[in-house]
Structure formats: structure tokens, C-alpha cells
Design a protein around this motif. Structure first.
Motif, PDB file in Angstrom:
ATOM      1  N   VAL A   1       0.857  -1.185   0.000  1.00 55.87           N
ATOM      2  CA  VAL A   1       0.000   0.000   0.000  1.00 55.87           C
ATOM      3  C   VAL A   1       0.896   1.239   0.000  1.00 55.87           C
ATOM      4  O   VAL A   1       1.715   1.415   0.916  1.00 55.87           O
ATOM      5  N   PHE A   2       0.756   2.065  -1.013  1.00 56.32           N
ATOM      6  CA  PHE A   2       1.586   3.260  -1.160  1.00 56.32           C
ATOM      7  C   PHE A   2       1.066   4.376  -0.254  1.00 56.32           C
ATOM      8  O   PHE A   2      -0.097   4.757  -0.322  1.00 56.32           O
ATOM      9  N   ASP A   3       1.948   4.891   0.591  1.00 50.27           N
ATOM     10  CA  ASP A   3       1.619   6.006   1.464  1.00 50.27           C
ATOM     11  C   ASP A   3       2.151   7.280   0.821  1.00 50.27           C
ATOM     12  O   ASP A   3       3.297   7.675   1.037  1.00 50.27           O
ATOM     13  N   GLN A   4       1.301   7.927   0.038  1.00 47.78           N
ATOM     14  CA  GLN A   4       1.743   9.081  -0.743  1.00 47.78           C
ATOM     15  C   GLN A   4       2.221  10.219   0.154  1.00 47.78           C
ATOM     16  O   GLN A   4       3.216  10.886  -0.156  1.00 47.78           O
TER      17      GLN A   4
ATOM     18  N   ALA B   1      16.507  11.455  -4.460  1.00 52.64           N
ATOM     19  CA  ALA B   1      15.664  11.501  -3.267  1.00 52.64           C
ATOM     20  C   ALA B   1      14.426  10.641  -3.466  1.00 52.64           C
ATOM     21  O   ALA B   1      13.939   9.995  -2.529  1.00 52.64           O
ATOM     22  N   SER B   2      13.921  10.585  -4.699  1.00 53.63           N
ATOM     23  CA  SER B   2      12.740   9.754  -4.968  1.00 53.63           C
ATOM     24  C   SER B   2      13.042   8.278  -4.732  1.00 53.63           C
ATOM     25  O   SER B   2      12.210   7.536  -4.198  1.00 53.63           O
ATOM     26  N   GLY B   3      14.241   7.835  -5.120  1.00 61.33           N
ATOM     27  CA  GLY B   3      14.611   6.441  -4.904  1.00 61.33           C
ATOM     28  C   GLY B   3      14.765   6.106  -3.436  1.00 61.33           C
ATOM     29  O   GLY B   3      14.327   5.050  -2.971  1.00 61.33           O
TER      30      GLY B   3
ATOM     31  N   LEU C   1      12.414   3.541   1.521  1.00 63.43           N
ATOM     32  CA  LEU C   1      11.791   3.675   2.840  1.00 63.43           C
ATOM     33  C   LEU C   1      10.363   3.146   2.820  1.00 63.43           C
ATOM     34  O   LEU C   1       9.907   2.508   3.784  1.00 63.43           O
ATOM     35  N   GLN C   2       9.644   3.396   1.734  1.00 67.16           N
ATOM     36  CA  GLN C   2       8.278   2.861   1.614  1.00 67.16           C
ATOM     37  C   GLN C   2       8.291   1.328   1.658  1.00 67.16           C
ATOM     38  O   GLN C   2       7.486   0.705   2.357  1.00 67.16           O
ATOM     39  N   LEU C   3       9.222   0.729   0.926  1.00 63.57           N
ATOM     40  CA  LEU C   3       9.308  -0.727   0.902  1.00 63.57           C
ATOM     41  C   LEU C   3       9.726  -1.274   2.264  1.00 63.57           C
ATOM     42  O   LEU C   3       9.217  -2.316   2.710  1.00 63.57           O
TER      43      LEU C   3
ATOM     44  N   LEU D   1       6.614   0.704  -7.102  1.00 64.68           N
ATOM     45  CA  LEU D   1       6.890   0.137  -5.784  1.00 64.68           C
ATOM     46  C   LEU D   1       6.072  -1.132  -5.546  1.00 64.68           C
ATOM     47  O   LEU D   1       6.550  -2.070  -4.904  1.00 64.68           O
ATOM     48  N   SER D   2       4.867  -1.183  -6.067  1.00 65.77           N
ATOM     49  CA  SER D   2       4.059  -2.402  -5.950  1.00 65.77           C
ATOM     50  C   SER D   2       4.732  -3.556  -6.681  1.00 65.77           C
ATOM     51  O   SER D   2       4.812  -4.679  -6.173  1.00 65.77           O
TER      52      SER D   2
END
Length: 528
Positions: free
Chosen positions: A24-27, A332-334, A339-341, A494-495
Motif C-alpha cells: 500500500v503506497f503512502d503518498q 531523493a525519490s529512490g 523507505l516505503q518498501l 513500488l508495488s
């Protein structure tokens, strides 16, 4: 598809599908991470700067908040001994009776730990593409002694120049086409200085990228001999400069360029002398890689690495004005994606928790030549035979989602089968690298691990969904956070990456190299 790759795909499809809670992506948290890391306060995240300290503190706080363990024994940080080298930008290059201005017409730097590096009346030799590749029966240095001399080389390799699919790898760049290789080989040959001729198409970027990347402070690892085994001067020259130099030598640059792309090319002395002095300020210091560890439940001694480099180009002062290279997309996006993963996999419990250990990492000094990755690869927290795979994000698609995922390289490793399966599961298709001539496979941190035998995948979207990015933002001050980003591409990528990590983390498979290569030979040394 070759037979070995087909077998790899069939074996993968026979594996039981690993199930886990969907990603689940936390935008909101993604935006916060990128906005912070790419803020002016972080000063472009230059190694050995205030920006590094802020970045490391931010990431360590994030790892601790998630409950990840230190990635390097009892520490989240791995010390990377480095030298910070700042060459005075007042230098001029003299070749014969010609003089050229730094930044506008040429760039020059060194990795030798010396306050002064001088090229004095050095013979100038054109060595074509500067390649010594026995497997391709190609040696531009055959029957020529370049010890102590200055060599001029072409960027990329003969395959790209001729578009002959039977020469090297045709349009797709090999490692022999990368600027890093050109300097490495020249050093092995004993050259004093190397100047690569810049042309936008074979280099894959404009002169502005060369200028921005080479006229500010640079970093290097330090060996036990002050890096004196490396080439003294690592330079680039504009295409127009090369033409002037060859004309002064009574030669035609365009004709010799064509000749250099043909088998049997012989290096050509230009009967000119080069002079250049680099006055360097040197600071020996320690930078850091950083990582958090999620131990596996039942196969904890087998590690996966999920990575994005944390550094960018820092800041410069030109004409009294400070310019900050915030590197929002790159990278920074990577980092925010990793961190999301990490948050996702740390949140899995019970049977969903990964069986293998997962290291969520960010390395220093990628932009200077994969320095942090090289150090990690040579000093891993566990033996390389325990590293299953290395997945690397280097710039995410911050725009809208697309129905494909890019693949860099083809028939390289069985990880491509994992990419195929994850893309299908996510309703997407795998698109071959649209610019194989750019050699992106060799331009990010996963390559340093590949040289130690660890197979990897790179996820990069720079310029693919935003054609304006390479021309006006890549390695420039305009790579800033934008609150209007759609982020649909980030969510879907990311999914997909999560699916690949989940499959790898819950199997006993060890993805293998498919094609004969130094990578495959190195992996075999680990018994894999």
C-alpha cells in the motif's frame, strides 16, 4: 529468447507463488521524505558536507522508527574512507599552440591524492576508443607505448558507432564504452592523462552534464598508495576542441573517427605536446553508507539488498551565486521509495514475514563513480555468497503510471524472469531499454555489486516518461521537488518491486547469471 533464459523462466513459473499482504503506497510519507531530502537545507546531499550529516540522521531516525536493526553490526552506518579533491578551476589546457578554457571547452580532475598534478610537454596520442577487449579481438593500445603520455579517446564503443550488431553489442553499449572504463584502461596502460571527446549522442547526455559533474568537488576512495596507480588527469574535451586539435596535427578528426570504429585500427601519435596543471585542495575524511536490517524468520543468513544512493551533487558557488543541486528525482525519490518498501516489509507478521533477511540501504558518492557501492561490495556486512540479489532504484517515475516497466540489459540474469512475472501480475509488460546505447546498466550502484558476482536489477525512469528531464533537469539545479507530481508511476513501480522482493524473500532460489561474463565467473568463486 535463448535456451538458458527460457529454462530460467520455466523454473520460475514452477515456483509456488509467495503470498503476502499487498503493498500500500503512502503518498503523504513519500512526499514528505522527498521534500525533506531535496530541500535547500540539505544542500544537495553532497558527501562530506552538512547535507550528508542531515541525510544520515534523517535515514537513521527513519530506520529506528520502523524498528529495523543496524545494517552493519551494531551500527546503521558503514564508514567509507574518502578523499575530497577540489581542483582550482582557473586551469587552462594547452595542446600544441592551442589553449582551451576550463568548463567551457574542457574539464579535468584527478583521483590521485596530490596537491599538484602536472602534465608537462606530454606527447598526445589518439587511441581510438581506448579499448582492450580480448573477447572481441580488439586492442586500441596494441603496439603503442603511452606511458607518461596524454591519450585522446572516443566515448562509447565501435558497436554504437557503426550500428553493426556483430561488432561488440551493436547499438547497446558495453562496459568498454563507459567513461569509467576509459580511465581504468588508460591507467593500466600507464597514461598520464586521458581526454574523452564528448559528443551528445554516444555520451547520452549534453556537455552541461559533463561540466556540472566535473568542475566541482569530487570524491574518491583511497588506497595504500594515494591512488597513484590511477591515471593522473581524467578529462573531457568538447567535440569542437577535438576538431581543432586534430587540424593542428594535420589530421581530420571525422575521418579518423570512422577509421577508429573498424577492426585493426592503429593508434596515431599527433606530434603535439599537452600541458596542464591541476592545483588541488585535498581533505581526507570519512563518508558513510547507511542501512537498516530486517532479519529473516527462517533463512536469516541469506540476504536481499534493496537500495537507492542518497547523495547528489551538493552545491556550488559561481560568480558569487550559490547553486544547490537538490536531486529530487535523482535520487531523493529512490531513497523515499526504499523507505516505503522497508515500512511495508517491516509491517508483515506471522507467515507473511519474509523468510530471508532484507537490507534496506543507501550508499554515498554514487554520482562520483559508485564509490560507496564499491566500498560496500568489497567490504560487505556478510560474505557475497550470502547476498542473493541487489535491487536498485535510481530515479522514479514521479508522473502518471504507465502500462510497462523498463528492463535494463537482456539475457543477463534470471532476475529478468522475476521482472517478467511481477509485470504480468501487475497488468504491465516489460519494455526493453529504449536507449541501450546509453549504457545505463553500468551507471548505478548495482554494477559495483555485479562486479563481485551479485546479480541485480535496476529500476530507473529518468527521461523515459519526461523527455524534458534529461535536457533540463538531470544533474542540474532544476531537479527540485514538485508538489504537483502525480506519483502514479511511483505507486505502481513500488508495488511491482514489492512483488519481486516478496518472491525472492520467501523462496530458496538463487538467481543466476545467464550469459558468460566476469560477473558469472566471480559468482562461481562463491560456489553459486
Amino acid at each position: 529468447m535463448n535456451t538458458s533464459r527460457l529454462l530460467g523462466v520455466l523454473c520460475l513459473l514452477l515456483l509456488p507463488a509467495a503470498s503476502a499482504a499487498p503493498f500500500v503506497f503512502d503518498q503523504a510519507s513519500f512526499r514528505q521524505d522527498v521534500q525533506t531530502l531535496a530541500s535547500d537545507e540539505f544542500e544537495g546531499r553532497g558527501p562530506l558536507s552538512k547535507g550528508e550529516t542531515l541525510t544520515l540522521d534523517y535515514l537513521e531516525t527513519a530506520y529506528k522508527a520502523m524498528g529495523l536493526k543496524p545494517g552493519f553490526g551494531d551500527s546503521y552506518k558503514q564508514s567509507v574512507p574518502m578523499a575530497k579533491i577540489s581542483a582550482a578551476q582557473t586551469m587552462q589546457l594547452h595542446i600544441g599552440d592551442l589553449s582551451f578554457n576550463n568548463g567551457i571547452e574542457f574539464t579535468a580532475r584527478t583521483q590521485q591524492i596530490q596537491e599538484k598534478v602536472a602534465v608537462n610537454n606530454s606527447d598526445v596520442i589518439f587511441v581510438g576508443y581506448g579499448i582492450n577487449a580480448p573477447e572481441y579481438k580488439w586492442n586500441d593500445y596494441a603496439n603503442i607505448d603511452v606511458k607518461g603520455k596524454t591519450v585522446i579517446v572516443l566515448v562509447n564503443d565501435p558497436g554504437f558507432a557503426t550500428q553493426d550488431p556483430n561488432l561488440f553489442k551493436g547499438n547497446a553499449m558495453t562496459y568498454y564504452g563507459r567513461w569509467t572504463y576509459k580511465y581504468e584502461e588508460a591507467a593500466r596502460q600507464g597514461a598520464k592523462a586521458v581526454f574523452i571527446v564528448h559528443e551528445t549522442a554516444p555520451a547520452a547526455y549534453g556537455w552541461n552534464v559533463v561540466q556540472n559533474s566535473n568542475t566541482n568537488t569530487k570524491y574518491t576512495l583511497v588506497d595504500n598508495n594515494n591512488n597513484l596507480s590511477q591515471v593522473g588527469v581524467m578529462g573531457w574535451i568538447q567535440h569542437s576542441v577535438a576538431q581543432k586539435v586534430f587540424t593542428a596535427a594535420g589530421r581530420n578528426y571525422d575521418q579518423l573517427k570512422l577509421t577508429a570504429a573498424k577492426p585493426g585500427f592503429k593508434a596515431i601519435p599527433l606530434n603535439l605536446k599537452a600541458n596542464l596543471t591541476l592545483d588541488n585542495e585535498i581533505e581526507l575524511a570519512t563518508s558513510y553508507n547507511i542501512a537498516g536490517l530486517l532479519p529473516g524468520t527462517s533463512q536469516a543468513d541469506e540476504w536481499l539488498v534493496m537500495h537507492a544512493h542518497w547523495d547528489h551533487l551538493g552545491k556550488t558557488v559561481q560568480d558569487g551565486k550559490t547553486r544547490i543541486y537538490n536531486g529530487a528525482v535523482d535520487n531523493a525519490s529512490g531513497v523515499a521509495g526504499v523507505l516505503q518498501l522497508a515500512r511495508h516489509f517491516k509491517g508483515l507478521t506471522g507467515d507473511d514475514a519474509p523468510k530471508r533477511s532484507m537490507l534496506f540501504a543507501a550508499f554515498t558518492a554514487e554520482e562520483t563513480g559508485l564509490i560507496g557501492a564499491q566500498y560496500f561490495a568489497e567490504h560487505p556486512p556478510v560474505a557475497t555468497k550470502k547476498l542473493v540479489s541487489f535491487l536498485n532504484i535510481d530515479g522514479m517515475n514521479v508522473g502518471k503510471g504507465v502500462d510497462y516497466i523498463l528492463r535494463y540489459g537482456e539475457g543477463v540474469s534470471e532476475l529478468e524472469s522475476y521482472l517478467d512475472k511481477a509485470a504480468k501480475a501487475n497488468g504491465r509488460w516489460v519494455k526493453a531499454d529504449p536507449r541501450p546505447q546509453n549504457g545505463l546498466m553500468f551507471r548505478s550502484d548495482h554494477f559495483a555489486l555485479a562486479k563481485q558476482g551479485v546479480p541485480g536489477l535496476m529500476f530507473m525512469s529518468l527521461g523515459d516518461t519526461d523527455p524534458d528531464y534529461i535536457a533540463h533537469k538531470y544533474h542540474q539545479g532544476a531537479d527540485d521537488y514538485d508538489p504537483n507530481w502525480d506519483l502514479g508511476g511511483v505507486a505502481q513501480d513500488l508495488s511491482l518491486i514489492s512483488d519481486i522482493l516478496n518472491q525472492l524473500a520467501n523462496s530458496s532460489d538463487w538467481p543466476k547469471w545467464l550469459e558468460a561474463s566476469d560477473f558469472k565467473k566471480r559468482r562461481a568463486q562463491d560456489g553459486l
